[in-house]
Every structure is written in structure tokens, then in C-alpha cells.
Design a protein around this motif. Sequence first.
Motif, short mmCIF file in Angstrom:
data_model
loop_
_atom_site.label_atom_id
_atom_site.label_comp_id
_atom_site.label_asym_id
_atom_site.label_seq_id
_atom_site.Cartn_x
_atom_site.Cartn_y
_atom_site.Cartn_z
N GLY A 220 7.77 4.58 -4.51
CA GLY A 220 6.40 4.77 -4.05
C GLY A 220 6.07 5.78 -3.36
O GLY A 220 7.00 6.64 -3.16
N THR A 221 4.82 6.05 -3.05
CA THR A 221 4.38 6.99 -2.32
C THR A 221 3.41 6.50 -1.21
O THR A 221 2.67 5.66 -1.21
N VAL A 222 2.89 7.36 -0.56
CA VAL A 222 2.03 7.28 0.66
C VAL A 222 0.91 8.37 0.79
O VAL A 222 1.49 9.43 0.71
N LYS A 223 -0.23 8.01 0.41
CA LYS A 223 -1.25 8.96 0.35
C LYS A 223 -1.63 9.49 1.88
O LYS A 223 -1.38 8.82 2.68
N PRO A 224 -2.22 10.59 2.12
CA PRO A 224 -2.43 11.02 3.54
C PRO A 224 -3.55 9.77 4.36
O PRO A 224 -4.46 9.60 3.62
N THR A 225 -2.82 9.51 5.11
CA THR A 225 -3.29 8.51 6.17
C THR A 225 -3.45 8.78 7.56
O THR A 225 -2.40 9.23 8.03
N MET A 226 -4.61 8.40 8.11
CA MET A 226 -4.63 8.77 9.64
C MET A 226 -4.03 7.74 10.34
O MET A 226 -4.26 6.41 10.09
N LEU A 246 -8.64 15.68 21.15
CA LEU A 246 -8.14 14.42 20.53
C LEU A 246 -7.94 14.74 19.15
O LEU A 246 -8.73 14.20 18.52
N ALA A 247 -6.68 15.27 18.94
CA ALA A 247 -6.44 15.59 17.79
C ALA A 247 -6.19 14.27 16.78
O ALA A 247 -5.64 13.28 17.21
N GLU A 248 -6.22 14.33 15.24
CA GLU A 248 -6.05 13.16 14.62
C GLU A 248 -4.67 13.48 13.91
O GLU A 248 -4.34 14.54 13.45
N GLU A 249 -3.84 12.32 14.30
CA GLU A 249 -2.53 12.61 13.43
C GLU A 249 -2.63 11.94 11.91
O GLU A 249 -3.05 10.70 11.74
N TRP A 250 -1.90 12.56 10.84
CA TRP A 250 -2.17 12.18 9.64
C TRP A 250 -0.53 12.18 8.97
O TRP A 250 0.09 13.05 9.46
N TYR A 251 -0.59 11.12 8.22
CA TYR A 251 0.91 10.92 7.59
C TYR A 251 0.82 10.70 5.94
O TYR A 251 -0.04 10.12 5.50
N SER A 252 1.69 11.01 5.49
CA SER A 252 2.01 11.15 4.05
C SER A 252 3.18 11.02 3.58
O SER A 252 4.20 11.68 4.38
N ASN A 253 3.53 10.60 2.45
CA ASN A 253 5.04 10.47 2.05
C ASN A 253 4.76 10.68 0.41
O ASN A 253 4.43 9.90 -0.19
N GLY A 254 5.57 11.99 0.06
CA GLY A 254 5.33 12.22 -1.25
C GLY A 254 6.44 11.50 -2.27
O GLY A 254 6.12 11.60 -3.42
N GLY A 255 7.40 11.17 -1.75
CA GLY A 255 8.36 10.37 -2.71
C GLY A 255 9.38 9.57 -1.97
O GLY A 255 10.25 9.80 -1.27
N VAL A 271 15.72 7.90 -0.12
CA VAL A 271 14.96 9.21 -0.25
C VAL A 271 13.83 9.32 0.17
O VAL A 271 13.07 8.44 -0.31
N ILE A 272 13.42 10.05 1.21
CA ILE A 272 11.88 10.11 1.64
C ILE A 272 11.53 11.54 1.76
O ILE A 272 12.12 12.56 1.63
N ALA A 273 10.16 11.85 1.58
CA ALA A 273 9.48 13.15 1.63
C ALA A 273 8.23 13.14 2.70
O ALA A 273 7.28 13.07 2.19
N PRO A 274 8.56 12.88 3.99
CA PRO A 274 7.49 12.56 4.87
C PRO A 274 6.75 13.99 5.26
O PRO A 274 7.31 15.15 5.01
N ARG A 275 5.60 13.68 5.65
CA ARG A 275 4.64 14.87 6.00
C ARG A 275 3.80 14.40 7.20
O ARG A 275 2.80 13.38 6.93
N LYS A 276 4.02 14.89 8.38
CA LYS A 276 3.16 14.65 9.50
C LYS A 276 2.38 15.82 10.00
O LYS A 276 3.11 16.67 10.20
N THR A 277 1.11 15.80 10.00
CA THR A 277 0.26 16.80 10.44
C THR A 277 -0.62 16.58 11.53
O THR A 277 -0.99 15.25 11.83
N LEU A 278 -1.43 17.41 12.13
CA LEU A 278 -2.50 17.18 13.07
C LEU A 278 -3.76 17.87 12.52
O LEU A 278 -3.61 18.99 11.95
N ALA A 287 -4.47 21.18 10.42
CA ALA A 287 -4.26 22.30 11.23
C ALA A 287 -2.99 22.67 11.59
O ALA A 287 -2.76 24.20 11.77
N VAL A 288 -1.99 21.77 11.81
CA VAL A 288 -0.57 22.29 12.17
C VAL A 288 0.36 21.13 11.69
O VAL A 288 0.03 19.97 11.34
N THR A 289 1.50 21.63 11.14
CA THR A 289 2.38 20.65 10.62
C THR A 289 3.53 20.33 11.77
O THR A 289 4.00 20.98 12.44
N LEU A 290 3.47 18.91 11.98
CA LEU A 290 4.32 18.58 12.93
C LEU A 290 5.94 18.18 12.43
O LEU A 290 6.81 18.52 12.95
N LEU A 291 6.00 17.74 11.19
CA LEU A 291 7.26 17.44 10.42
C LEU A 291 6.88 17.52 8.97
O LEU A 291 5.95 16.90 8.41
#
Length: 390
Positions: A220-226, A246-255, A271-278, A287-291
Motif C-alpha cells: 500500500g501507499t500513503v499520499k501526502p497528507t497533513m 505554525l507550520a504544517e506537518e505533512w506525511y506520505s509513504n511511498g511504499g 518495508v516502509i518508505a516514510p517522508r515527513k516534511t514541514l 519547505a523542510v524535510t524532517l525525515l
Amino acid sequence: MRRRSSRSSSARSSSARPSSARPSSGRPSSTVPSGRPSSERPRPLPLALLGLGVFLLVLAPLLDAYVAPHAKRTPVDVNVTTVLTGTGSYFDAEALKTRHGQRITVTQRVLGDVADSERGGVAVWDVSQAIDTPRTLPLNDPRRSLQWTTERWVTDRRTNRPVHCCDETPAFQGDAYLKFPFDVGKRGYRWWDSTLGATVPLRFAGTAKVRGYEGYRYTGTVKPTMTGTRQVPGRIVDRPKRGQVLAEEWYSNGGIELVVDRRTGRIINAVIAPRKTLRAPGAERDAVTLLRSDRLEFTSATQREQVELASEDSGLLELIDDTLPPVCAAVGALLAVLGGVLVTRGRPRRAASGSRSAPLLTPRRTDPLSPDAEQCDDSSPLKGPDLSSR
């Protein structure tokens, strides 16, 4: 005078007969078979076979209807640690910049609360997850990790569905999280993603082998979500003129790829492919990659441990659920029939034996001087010598 002498001499001759010519008592001789055959009492072996066969026939449906369902229950006394590793990027809060090409380690510890589980009749698992970087991993302190979260997962022990009690946090949903239900099928499941705070639909994607052990594969995958907001300096999210935003936290998972043991529902590889950004408030770009990591996977040691546990538990369930019931039924039926035949053959045939053998006659003792005594004729071999001529 001659007649009296002849009669007395005849009496003396009768009294002088050998004792072997007649039985000494009314009891039958030991050489004569008794009236009750020795085979009338059943032997112990046929009865034992018959009893064992009946026991196995009763045990077979009990294993299928009672033992197997009770064996398929989520354990409560668990103490498991799983580790995922891979290469990725993270935000260094001290240097206020993102570091790339770093080793990322995700350590998840699951400890069962036996007391609360037995009290509520559910499975209560306390979960601690730490994400570490090369700088924080040697500290071996989750409080100093890049990210540390704690959860309490409460589920029904048979269905694996969430049960909202026992200080559960957060409010879980879905069909699976740390494990899948028993006897997983070739269908989709709703998997809880703790970072997303919601369920992710997973689809069945065939089978895969982990360390030579085959399991069902779900992807499964997770599309970019606040997922929330965080207060940060404005310059981090391209708002240099503002001190704090007050920045927004966004999360997605490519795989997301999970390989699950079919019988136990244990995850033997992940196996996961996380992506957390602001993002700046209302912005459409990160704007910035947290993980970020394109692939975090169970380590070899974790895979090996999970496969061993799954193989052991699955073998036990297969024995109880699939092997023992038909074997007990087949062996029980065979032993019951064999024991019944042996018991039946071991019983005496009274009617038949009674018609074939003559009744045992006990000789009657008589006094030769009694008037009722039978007189022997001259042809009798036991008649004494005639002394009248003398």
C-alpha cells in the motif's frame, strides 16, 4: 444254606472291587472340562483397543471445535523488539539543516501487560518506538532520539479488532497493526499507520519468502497528507520575516510492504518508505524535510527471529487444526472396529457349545448291600467270581 452262602460271598466279592473302578466322590474329575468356557471373560487387550478408539473418536471433534479456536488467541505475555534500518535524511535541530545519506534506525519494543489483559479478557500491548540517527543511537536512550512515541494497543484476542478500553492510546482502528488476524486471507486489510493516525488500505500482492519461509505479501501507499501543526522559526519554512509560525506537518509513504505468516498473522518482514516534511501555513510545497527514507526494512536479525517465532507457532496451530483431528478420527475408528471385533470373537457361543457337548453326569454312589442296589448280570466285567460252586 447254599443260597445264603452264595449271596454273602457275592457281597464280599462286590466289596472287594478295586477303588479305581468307580469315582471316589460325586465331583467331576479335573480332566473333564468345566461347564463354563475359559473364553467367556473378555481379554484386556481388545477392551483397551476399543476404549482407546472411542476416546480418539470423541477427541477429534473436540480438537476442531474447542482446542483449535482457543489456541488461536493473541498472546498477552509478549516481549518483542523489531528493528528497521535504511539510509535516508533527517533534520538536525541543532544545526537547523537537513542531513542526507544518513543511517536511520527505527526500534519498536512491544511489551504485553499481562495483568490488564487478564483483567479485561483482551490483549493489551504497550508499544515504544524510537527513531535514531548515527548521533543518537549510541546513547541508547529513547528520550534523546530523533523521535520517540509511546502507544497502548488493545485488541480482541480472537478477531484482532481494536477494543477501546484499558487506557488505550490513541484510538486505534482497522484490521491490523503490529500483527494481522489469524488465518489471513488473500484479500485486502486496513492497516493502522501510527504516523498517519488513520488506517491505510493494503491489497494482497501474492506471496514472498523471507529467509526461506513463505508468507502473504500486502502492499500500500500513503499520499501526502497533513497530520498536524508545529510551531517553528519562520526562516525554517521560508518565512524569514516572521519570528514563529505554525507550520504544517505533512506525511506520505511511498511504499508499504508487509510479509505476513498465513496462520499466525505475525509480520515476518516490513518495508516502509516514510517522508515527513514541514510547510508554511497554506503553502503547497515542502519547505523542510524532517525525515525521509526510500526504504527502511527489518534487519536480518529481526527477520530471523520473526520467522522462527512464526514457524514454531504456525506448526503448533497446523498440528492442532489440520493434522490431529483427521488422524484421531481415522485411528480411533480403526481401533474401535478392531477392538470390537476382538471382543466379539472372544465371547463364548453358549447355544452352540451346549448342543454339541453332552451334560456332565456325576456318578451316584450306591451301597452294594442295599436292596435298591442294581444286580450285575453275568456279563458285567466288574462282576466278582462265582464262589457258589465252591
